[in-house]
Design a protein around this motif. Structure first.
Motif, PDB file in Angstrom:
ATOM      1  N   THR A 222       0.817  -1.215   0.000  1.00  0.00           N
ATOM      2  CA  THR A 222       0.000   0.000   0.000  1.00  0.00           C
ATOM      3  C   THR A 222       0.849   1.261   0.000  1.00  0.00           C
ATOM      4  N   GLU A 223       2.122   1.139   0.389  1.00  0.00           N
ATOM      5  CA  GLU A 223       3.009   2.305   0.456  1.00  0.00           C
ATOM      6  C   GLU A 223       3.738   2.468  -0.874  1.00  0.00           C
ATOM      7  N   ILE A 224       3.578   3.593  -1.524  1.00  0.00           N
ATOM      8  CA  ILE A 224       4.192   3.821  -2.832  1.00  0.00           C
ATOM      9  C   ILE A 224       5.714   3.788  -2.705  1.00  0.00           C
ATOM     10  N   GLY A 225       6.347   3.002  -3.571  1.00  0.00           N
ATOM     11  CA  GLY A 225       7.799   2.877  -3.584  1.00  0.00           C
ATOM     12  C   GLY A 225       8.343   1.752  -2.722  1.00  0.00           C
ATOM     13  N   ARG A 226       7.504   1.137  -1.867  1.00  0.00           N
ATOM     14  CA  ARG A 226       7.992   0.103  -0.955  1.00  0.00           C
ATOM     15  C   ARG A 226       8.463  -1.141  -1.705  1.00  0.00           C
ATOM     16  N   LEU A 227       7.727  -1.579  -2.714  1.00  0.00           N
ATOM     17  CA  LEU A 227       8.093  -2.781  -3.455  1.00  0.00           C
ATOM     18  C   LEU A 227       9.457  -2.618  -4.120  1.00  0.00           C
ATOM     19  N   GLU A 228       9.639  -1.498  -4.811  1.00  0.00           N
ATOM     20  CA  GLU A 228      10.911  -1.276  -5.500  1.00  0.00           C
ATOM     21  C   GLU A 228      12.055  -1.178  -4.498  1.00  0.00           C
ATOM     22  N   SER A 229      11.817  -0.549  -3.360  1.00  0.00           N
ATOM     23  CA  SER A 229      12.839  -0.406  -2.329  1.00  0.00           C
ATOM     24  C   SER A 229      13.226  -1.765  -1.733  1.00  0.00           C
ATOM     25  N   ASP A 230      12.230  -2.592  -1.403  1.00  0.00           N
ATOM     26  CA  ASP A 230      12.514  -3.912  -0.829  1.00  0.00           C
ATOM     27  C   ASP A 230      13.262  -4.796  -1.825  1.00  0.00           C
ATOM     28  N   PHE A 231      12.870  -4.676  -3.099  1.00  0.00           N
ATOM     29  CA  PHE A 231      13.552  -5.460  -4.136  1.00  0.00           C
ATOM     30  C   PHE A 231      15.011  -5.036  -4.249  1.00  0.00           C
ATOM     31  N   ARG A 232      15.266  -3.740  -4.251  1.00  0.00           N
ATOM     32  CA  ARG A 232      16.652  -3.248  -4.342  1.00  0.00           C
ATOM     33  C   ARG A 232      17.479  -3.697  -3.144  1.00  0.00           C
ATOM     34  N   MET A 233      16.879  -3.751  -1.975  1.00  0.00           N
ATOM     35  CA  MET A 233      17.614  -4.166  -0.775  1.00  0.00           C
ATOM     36  C   MET A 233      18.066  -5.618  -0.837  1.00  0.00           C
ATOM     37  N   ASP A 234      17.492  -6.403  -1.726  1.00  0.00           N
ATOM     38  CA  ASP A 234      17.833  -7.824  -1.821  1.00  0.00           C
ATOM     39  C   ASP A 234      19.007  -8.091  -2.751  1.00  0.00           C
ATOM     40  N   PHE A 235      19.719  -7.026  -3.155  1.00  0.00           N
ATOM     41  CA  PHE A 235      20.933  -7.155  -3.957  1.00  0.00           C
ATOM     42  C   PHE A 235      22.085  -6.489  -3.204  1.00  0.00           C
ATOM     43  N   ALA A 236      23.305  -6.994  -3.417  1.00  0.00           N
ATOM     44  CA  ALA A 236      24.473  -6.398  -2.771  1.00  0.00           C
ATOM     45  C   ALA A 236      25.674  -6.504  -3.697  1.00  0.00           C
ATOM     46  N   ALA A 237      26.558  -5.516  -3.601  1.00  0.00           N
ATOM     47  CA  ALA A 237      27.786  -5.529  -4.389  1.00  0.00           C
ATOM     48  C   ALA A 237      28.909  -6.257  -3.671  1.00  0.00           C
ATOM     49  N   GLN A 238      28.798  -6.387  -2.356  1.00  0.00           N
ATOM     50  CA  GLN A 238      29.841  -7.028  -1.577  1.00  0.00           C
ATOM     51  C   GLN A 238      29.199  -7.804  -0.434  1.00  0.00           C
TER      52      GLN A 238
ATOM     53  N   LYS B 272      15.298   4.243 -15.036  1.00  0.00           N
ATOM     54  CA  LYS B 272      14.906   5.209 -16.069  1.00  0.00           C
ATOM     55  C   LYS B 272      13.907   6.200 -15.472  1.00  0.00           C
ATOM     56  N   THR B 273      14.208   7.491 -15.640  1.00  0.00           N
ATOM     57  CA  THR B 273      13.416   8.516 -14.948  1.00  0.00           C
ATOM     58  C   THR B 273      12.966   9.612 -15.906  1.00  0.00           C
ATOM     59  N   GLN B 274      12.516   9.230 -17.107  1.00  0.00           N
ATOM     60  CA  GLN B 274      11.950  10.240 -17.995  1.00  0.00           C
ATOM     61  C   GLN B 274      10.728  10.909 -17.346  1.00  0.00           C
ATOM     62  N   ARG B 275      10.018  10.104 -16.535  1.00  0.00           N
ATOM     63  CA  ARG B 275       8.907  10.636 -15.756  1.00  0.00           C
ATOM     64  C   ARG B 275       9.129  10.212 -14.298  1.00  0.00           C
ATOM     65  N   ASP B 276       8.512  10.914 -13.389  1.00  0.00           N
ATOM     66  CA  ASP B 276       8.653  10.602 -11.969  1.00  0.00           C
ATOM     67  C   ASP B 276       8.070   9.207 -11.707  1.00  0.00           C
ATOM     68  N   PRO B 277       8.914   8.213 -11.394  1.00  0.00           N
ATOM     69  CA  PRO B 277       8.393   6.859 -11.218  1.00  0.00           C
ATOM     70  C   PRO B 277       7.472   6.740  -9.999  1.00  0.00           C
ATOM     71  N   TYR B 278       7.648   7.602  -9.010  1.00  0.00           N
ATOM     72  CA  TYR B 278       6.812   7.518  -7.814  1.00  0.00           C
ATOM     73  C   TYR B 278       5.417   8.075  -8.093  1.00  0.00           C
ATOM     74  N   THR B 279       5.344   9.094  -8.960  1.00  0.00           N
ATOM     75  CA  THR B 279       4.039   9.590  -9.375  1.00  0.00           C
ATOM     76  C   THR B 279       3.324   8.567 -10.246  1.00  0.00           C
ATOM     77  N   GLN B 280       4.093   7.970 -11.179  1.00  0.00           N
ATOM     78  CA  GLN B 280       3.515   6.989 -12.088  1.00  0.00           C
ATOM     79  C   GLN B 280       3.280   5.638 -11.402  1.00  0.00           C
ATOM     80  N   GLN B 281       3.972   5.401 -10.265  1.00  0.00           N
ATOM     81  CA  GLN B 281       3.937   4.117  -9.554  1.00  0.00           C
ATOM     82  C   GLN B 281       4.418   2.975 -10.446  1.00  0.00           C
ATOM     83  N   PHE B 282       5.391   3.311 -11.304  1.00  0.00           N
ATOM     84  CA  PHE B 282       5.944   2.322 -12.239  1.00  0.00           C
ATOM     85  C   PHE B 282       7.441   2.599 -12.406  1.00  0.00           C
ATOM     86  N   TYR B 283       8.252   1.530 -12.335  1.00  0.00           N
ATOM     87  CA  TYR B 283       9.700   1.663 -12.359  1.00  0.00           C
ATOM     88  C   TYR B 283      10.267   0.750 -13.438  1.00  0.00           C
TER      89      TYR B 283
END
Length: 306
Positions: free
Chosen positions: A77-93, A129-140
């Protein structure tokens, strides 16, 4: 194919196939480096003409995975939470504070080959890609550049066992390699004085058998004592060849008598001789760990060979 990512948190993210996360999917045309492992052939100049083949080296695998992430289609229900949680599941080290840390894994499942996995880490920062605000569009629309230092797909390992109940014993242990890559086996041994098989192999694919100059080769190990508790001997390149269960180097006691032969690709199930003496009351046990590593996530099995 069913493609699922297993994140550093242990969370499973199904991104392609019958099972799929409601708000997350692979982007069209956004996948590169998924199939064949990169290789580099090596050549040696001939003194008179041309070159002579010198071998093959598997290179690290670089993979591109593009994703579409939609807040509107997810259960969050929180905008941006899915993309944030997904990003947290990757690491460079690796996480140096987490003894059980595991980098992200790409799991590919198929009816033909079952499940195979590849461990990946970030090679560079994801590109959103940020041609448009992804948080406004709710699409990343986001692309991950990943690297697998070990580029082969892992379908698990086969463990075969020989054990005896007396202070000495002999018999056979089963060896096989249905994959398309050489198998670097590991022995796990309890106390005793072991004689292990280490033959050279010859024959066509699917018909490999002990043959050649070392067809009957065995390795007589020094005694594994109570202070050792046990010994692990491995052909894996990044590990010490022989180490006791207590962490001490067993290699120096072997007097140069090492396990020198890998198990060739497409080796059928074969029984090899094994024996031990000087075991404690209750007997001894040998485990042969045989990893299954493939150059592709799907296919390359030889029909009738398992």
């Amino acid at each position: 194919m069913q493609i699922t990512l297993i994140g550093t948190s242990g969370m499973r993210w199904p991104v392609h196939g019958i099972e799929r996360h409601a708000g997350l999917t692979l982007s069209e045309g956004g996948v590169e480096g998924l199939i064949d492992s990169p290789v580099e052939t090596q050549w040696v100049e001939d003194t008179e003409m041309g070159v002579v083949f010198g071998g093959v080296r598997y290179l690290p695998r670089d993979m591109t995975l593009g994703f579409y992430v939609s807040d509107a289609l997810s259960d969050e229900t929180e905008i941006g939470r899915l993309e944030s949680d997904f990003r947290m599941d990757f690491a460079a080290q690796p996480d140096e504070w987490d003894a059980n840390f595991q980098h992200t894994q790409v799991e590919v499942g198929s009816d033909l080959s079952g499940e195979r996995r590849l461990t990946m880490q970030l090679r560079e920062a994801p590109e959103l890609k940020t041609q448009r605000d992804p948080y406004t569009q709710q699409f990343y629309d986001i692309t991950y550049e990943l690297r697998a230092p070990m580029p082969l797909w892992d379908s698990g390992k086969e463990v075969t066992v020989f054990e005896g109940s007396g202070t000495s014993g002999s018999g056979t242990i089963l060896v096989s390699n249905p994959t398309d890559t050489p198998l670097r086996q590991t022995w796990v041994l309890t106390r005793g004085k072991w004689t292990l098989p280490d033959p050279s192999w010859r024959g066509k694919r699917g018909q490999r058998a002990p043959s050649g100059p070392y067809a009957a080769r065995t390795v007589a190990l020094p005694e594994i004592t109570s202070s050792d508790q046990g010994v692990r001997i491995t052909r894996e390149r990044r590990k010490l060849h022989a180490m006791t269960f207590t962490g001490s180097n067993f290699l120096g006691r072997m007097n140069g008598q090492w396990i020198i032969h890998d198990i060739p690709p497409y080796t059928p199930p074969t029984l090899l001789p094994i024996s031990y003496t000087n075991a404690p009351a209750g007997g001894a046990r040998a485990e042969l760990h045989q990893p299954r590593l493939w150059t592709r996530p799907v296919g390359l099995e030889m029909p009738g060979l398992s």
